[in-house]
Design a protein around this motif. Structure first.
Motif, PDB file in Angstrom:
ATOM      1  N   ALA A  35       0.791  -1.250   0.078  1.00 32.99           N
ATOM      2  CA  ALA A  35       0.033   0.104  -0.070  1.00 32.99           C
ATOM      3  C   ALA A  35       0.770   1.212   0.042  1.00 32.99           C
ATOM      4  CB  ALA A  35      -1.092   0.019   0.919  1.00 32.99           C
ATOM      5  N   LEU A  36       1.866   1.286   0.753  1.00 32.79           N
ATOM      6  CA  LEU A  36       2.905   2.323   0.907  1.00 32.79           C
ATOM      7  C   LEU A  36       3.448   2.583  -0.289  1.00 32.79           C
ATOM      8  CD1 LEU A  36       4.699   4.593   2.305  1.00 32.79           C
ATOM      9  CD2 LEU A  36       6.230   2.713   2.638  1.00 32.79           C
ATOM     10  N   LEU A  37       3.860   1.466  -1.002  1.00 31.48           N
ATOM     11  CA  LEU A  37       4.672   1.900  -2.360  1.00 31.48           C
ATOM     12  C   LEU A  37       3.711   2.324  -3.534  1.00 31.48           C
ATOM     13  CD1 LEU A  37       7.341  -0.990  -2.459  1.00 31.48           C
ATOM     14  CD2 LEU A  37       7.482   1.480  -1.925  1.00 31.48           C
ATOM     15  N   LYS A  38       2.428   1.546  -3.561  1.00 32.47           N
ATOM     16  CA  LYS A  38       1.504   1.864  -4.439  1.00 32.47           C
ATOM     17  C   LYS A  38       1.285   3.562  -4.348  1.00 32.47           C
ATOM     18  CE  LYS A  38      -1.130  -0.977  -5.734  1.00 32.47           C
ATOM     19  NZ  LYS A  38      -2.198  -2.113  -6.054  1.00 32.47           N
ATOM     20  N   LEU A 109      14.584   3.071   4.182  1.00 34.58           N
ATOM     21  CA  LEU A 109      15.519   2.017   3.877  1.00 34.58           C
ATOM     22  C   LEU A 109      15.267   0.478   3.848  1.00 34.58           C
ATOM     23  CD1 LEU A 109      18.782   2.282   4.981  1.00 34.58           C
ATOM     24  CD2 LEU A 109      18.192   1.978   7.237  1.00 34.58           C
ATOM     25  N   ALA A 110      16.096  -0.094   3.115  1.00 34.43           N
ATOM     26  CA  ALA A 110      15.612  -1.549   2.941  1.00 34.43           C
ATOM     27  C   ALA A 110      16.394  -2.219   4.097  1.00 34.43           C
ATOM     28  CB  ALA A 110      16.353  -2.041   1.610  1.00 34.43           C
ATOM     29  N   SER A 111      15.567  -2.994   4.742  1.00 35.49           N
ATOM     30  CA  SER A 111      16.313  -3.835   5.945  1.00 35.49           C
ATOM     31  C   SER A 111      17.053  -5.101   5.608  1.00 35.49           C
ATOM     32  CB  SER A 111      15.069  -4.140   6.879  1.00 35.49           C
ATOM     33  OG  SER A 111      14.310  -5.024   6.494  1.00 35.49           O
ATOM     34  N   ASP A 112      16.961  -5.451   4.360  1.00 32.99           N
ATOM     35  CA  ASP A 112      17.648  -6.869   3.816  1.00 32.99           C
ATOM     36  C   ASP A 112      18.986  -6.465   3.343  1.00 32.99           C
ATOM     37  OD1 ASP A 112      16.842  -5.363   1.460  1.00 32.99           O
ATOM     38  OD2 ASP A 112      16.268  -7.056   0.421  1.00 32.99           O
ATOM     39  N   CYS A 113      19.733  -5.155   3.532  1.00 35.29           N
ATOM     40  CA  CYS A 113      20.867  -4.942   3.281  1.00 35.29           C
ATOM     41  C   CYS A 113      21.945  -6.084   3.747  1.00 35.29           C
ATOM     42  CB  CYS A 113      21.171  -3.479   3.642  1.00 35.29           C
ATOM     43  SG  CYS A 113      23.272  -3.041   3.270  1.00 35.29           S
ATOM     44  N   ASN A 114      22.833  -6.402   2.791  1.00 41.51           N
ATOM     45  CA  ASN A 114      23.903  -7.365   3.230  1.00 41.51           C
ATOM     46  C   ASN A 114      25.127  -6.929   2.484  1.00 41.51           C
ATOM     47  OD1 ASN A 114      25.033  -9.343   4.271  1.00 41.51           O
ATOM     48  ND2 ASN A 114      24.370 -10.934   2.713  1.00 41.51           N
ATOM     49  N   LYS A 139       9.766 -10.058   1.189  1.00 39.79           N
ATOM     50  CA  LYS A 139      10.314 -11.373   0.992  1.00 39.79           C
ATOM     51  C   LYS A 139      11.206 -11.491  -0.200  1.00 39.79           C
ATOM     52  CE  LYS A 139       6.540 -13.861   3.304  1.00 39.79           C
ATOM     53  NZ  LYS A 139       5.360 -14.589   3.017  1.00 39.79           N
ATOM     54  N   LYS A 140      10.820 -10.572  -1.387  1.00 41.48           N
ATOM     55  CA  LYS A 140      11.596 -10.475  -2.462  1.00 41.48           C
ATOM     56  C   LYS A 140      12.680  -9.794  -2.312  1.00 41.48           C
ATOM     57  CE  LYS A 140       8.201  -9.292  -5.137  1.00 41.48           C
ATOM     58  NZ  LYS A 140       7.307  -8.929  -6.123  1.00 41.48           N
ATOM     59  N   GLY A 141      12.913  -9.075  -1.633  1.00 44.37           N
ATOM     60  CA  GLY A 141      14.008  -7.816  -1.208  1.00 44.37           C
ATOM     61  C   GLY A 141      13.342  -6.693  -0.965  1.00 44.37           C
ATOM     62  N   GLY A 142      13.543  -5.825  -0.076  1.00 40.74           N
ATOM     63  CA  GLY A 142      13.235  -4.485   0.118  1.00 40.74           C
ATOM     64  C   GLY A 142      13.879  -3.498  -0.896  1.00 40.74           C
ATOM     65  N   SER A 143      14.945  -3.933  -1.082  1.00 40.65           N
ATOM     66  CA  SER A 143      15.944  -3.145  -2.178  1.00 40.65           C
ATOM     67  C   SER A 143      15.410  -3.093  -3.437  1.00 40.65           C
ATOM     68  CB  SER A 143      17.589  -3.731  -2.035  1.00 40.65           C
ATOM     69  OG  SER A 143      17.643  -4.716  -2.498  1.00 40.65           O
ATOM     70  N   LEU A 144      14.882  -4.450  -3.786  1.00 37.89           N
ATOM     71  CA  LEU A 144      14.171  -4.503  -5.162  1.00 37.89           C
ATOM     72  C   LEU A 144      13.166  -3.599  -5.262  1.00 37.89           C
ATOM     73  CD1 LEU A 144      14.550  -8.282  -5.659  1.00 37.89           C
ATOM     74  CD2 LEU A 144      15.863  -6.593  -6.884  1.00 37.89           C
ATOM     75  N   ARG A 145      12.136  -3.498  -4.307  1.00 33.55           N
ATOM     76  CA  ARG A 145      11.017  -2.934  -4.206  1.00 33.55           C
ATOM     77  C   ARG A 145      11.298  -1.526  -4.126  1.00 33.55           C
ATOM     78  NH1 ARG A 145       6.425  -5.675  -2.365  1.00 33.55           N
ATOM     79  NH2 ARG A 145       5.310  -3.898  -3.150  1.00 33.55           N
ATOM     80  N   LYS A 153      17.437  -0.844 -10.826  1.00 34.22           N
ATOM     81  CA  LYS A 153      17.109  -2.400 -10.433  1.00 34.22           C
ATOM     82  C   LYS A 153      16.897  -2.522  -8.873  1.00 34.22           C
ATOM     83  CE  LYS A 153      19.380  -6.808 -11.414  1.00 34.22           C
ATOM     84  NZ  LYS A 153      20.459  -7.410 -12.244  1.00 34.22           N
ATOM     85  N   THR A 154      18.102  -1.964  -8.364  1.00 32.45           N
ATOM     86  CA  THR A 154      17.861  -1.981  -6.510  1.00 32.45           C
ATOM     87  C   THR A 154      18.354  -0.543  -5.891  1.00 32.45           C
ATOM     88  OG1 THR A 154      20.094  -2.640  -6.400  1.00 32.45           O
ATOM     89  CG2 THR A 154      18.595  -4.325  -6.446  1.00 32.45           C
ATOM     90  N   ALA A 155      17.752  -0.233  -4.992  1.00 30.61           N
ATOM     91  CA  ALA A 155      18.199   0.785  -4.060  1.00 30.61           C
ATOM     92  C   ALA A 155      18.092   0.517  -2.694  1.00 30.61           C
ATOM     93  CB  ALA A 155      17.317   1.943  -4.378  1.00 30.61           C
ATOM     94  N   ILE A 156      19.124   0.364  -2.165  1.00 31.65           N
ATOM     95  CA  ILE A 156      19.287   0.249  -0.598  1.00 31.65           C
ATOM     96  C   ILE A 156      18.445   1.267   0.358  1.00 31.65           C
ATOM     97  CG2 ILE A 156      20.610  -0.258   1.359  1.00 31.65           C
ATOM     98  CD1 ILE A 156      22.733  -1.527  -0.372  1.00 31.65           C
ATOM     99  N   ALA A 157      18.688   2.485  -0.081  1.00 31.60           N
ATOM    100  CA  ALA A 157      18.044   3.685   0.629  1.00 31.60           C
ATOM    101  C   ALA A 157      17.797   4.774  -0.448  1.00 31.60           C
ATOM    102  CB  ALA A 157      19.342   4.226   1.694  1.00 31.60           C
ATOM    103  N   ILE A 158      16.694   5.305  -0.182  1.00 25.90           N
ATOM    104  CA  ILE A 158      15.979   6.542  -0.728  1.00 25.90           C
ATOM    105  C   ILE A 158      15.579   7.630   0.205  1.00 25.90           C
ATOM    106  CG2 ILE A 158      14.216   7.314  -2.397  1.00 25.90           C
ATOM    107  CD1 ILE A 158      14.023   4.690  -3.300  1.00 25.90           C
ATOM    108  N   GLY A 159      16.243   8.656  -0.026  1.00 25.74           N
ATOM    109  CA  GLY A 159      15.930   9.859   0.697  1.00 25.74           C
ATOM    110  C   GLY A 159      14.847  10.730   0.020  1.00 25.74           C
ATOM    111  N   VAL A 160      13.881  11.242   0.773  1.00 21.81           N
ATOM    112  CA  VAL A 160      12.781  12.032   0.101  1.00 21.81           C
ATOM    113  C   VAL A 160      13.195  13.358   0.088  1.00 21.81           C
ATOM    114  CG1 VAL A 160      10.361  12.376  -0.193  1.00 21.81           C
ATOM    115  CG2 VAL A 160      11.026  10.197   0.170  1.00 21.81           C
ATOM    116  N   LYS A 161      13.208  14.203  -0.761  1.00 21.15           N
ATOM    117  CA  LYS A 161      13.659  15.621  -0.502  1.00 21.15           C
ATOM    118  C   LYS A 161      12.511  16.296  -0.182  1.00 21.15           C
ATOM    119  CE  LYS A 161      17.814  15.305  -3.415  1.00 21.15           C
ATOM    120  NZ  LYS A 161      18.259  16.071  -4.448  1.00 21.15           N
ATOM    121  N   ALA A 162      12.525  17.240   0.600  1.00 25.54           N
ATOM    122  CA  ALA A 162      11.427  18.100   1.104  1.00 25.54           C
ATOM    123  C   ALA A 162      11.158  19.151   0.087  1.00 25.54           C
ATOM    124  CB  ALA A 162      11.626  18.964   2.611  1.00 25.54           C
TER     125      ALA A 162
END
Length: 186
Positions: A35-38, A109-114, A139-145, A153-162
């Motif tokens: 829901a958040l990503l949509k 922040l993707a919690s599946d970072c390795n 389950k598929k990977g937060g960085s993929l989402r 393709k992937t992003a471990i972290a995304i900052g939303v600019k104000a």
């Protein structure tokens, strides 16, 4: 004797990681994440329609700070920007130096970072700047989402600019919902 000492050190390290685990319990996963990503994708698409003639990659860089290094740089500059006065900033812009810093509203922040140490510094740095963190777990990977959100393709972290856009309003609502649900839990 040595075994007991090792177990004692292991227990103390688990206790010291408890604040990070506390933060991780307030993450988005499953249907809440979808829901958040949509919601964010809808806001991104509607904001893109009103972007004008800018290419998509440039527009995305104006709205988001993408990657651990970029987010760390922006968070560190946010502290130095608070020290400078607005008169000094306007002088710097007129003299041809870098444009003024746009602070971050929130960090996804993707919690599946390795390996884990790549993002270990972000929770402390963000909290010292007053920037909320939203953990993404899938389950598929937060960085993929997260990567799908910014057309990578992937992003471990995304900052939303104000920047006062519809994206910022959606993030503000998410943070407000998160705070109200946290108050109900207490």
């Amino acid at each position: 004797m040595r075994k007991k000492k090792f177990q004692k050190n292991l227990e103390s390290s688990k206790a010291s990681s408890a604040p990070h685990e506390l933060l991780a319990t307030h993450c988005y996963e499953g249907e809440g994440l979808a829901a958040l990503l949509k919601r964010l994708e809808r806001e991104v698409e509607s904001a893109k329609l009103s972007k004008g003639t800018l290419p998509e990659k440039i527009w995305i860089k104006q709205q988001f700070s993408i990657g651990v290094n970029d987010i760390t740089r922006v968070l560190e500059r946010m502290a130095s920007a608070e020290v400078e006065s607005s008169a000094q900033e306007s002088t710097a812009v007129r003299s041809g130096r870098k444009a003024p810093l746009v602070p971050l509203q929130a960090v996804l922040l993707a919690s599946d970072c390795n390996p884990r140490w790549l993002t270990k510094h972000l929770p402390g740095l963000a909290s010292s700047r007053g920037v909320p963190l939203i953990f993404v777990k899938d389950k598929k990977g937060g960085s993929l989402r997260l990567g799908e959100l910014v057309k990578l393709k992937t992003a471990i972290a995304i900052g939303v600019k104000a920047k006062g856009s519809g994206i910022n309003k959606a993030i503000e609502e998410v943070l407000r919902d998160k705070e109200s649900s946290r108050a109900v839990e207490l």
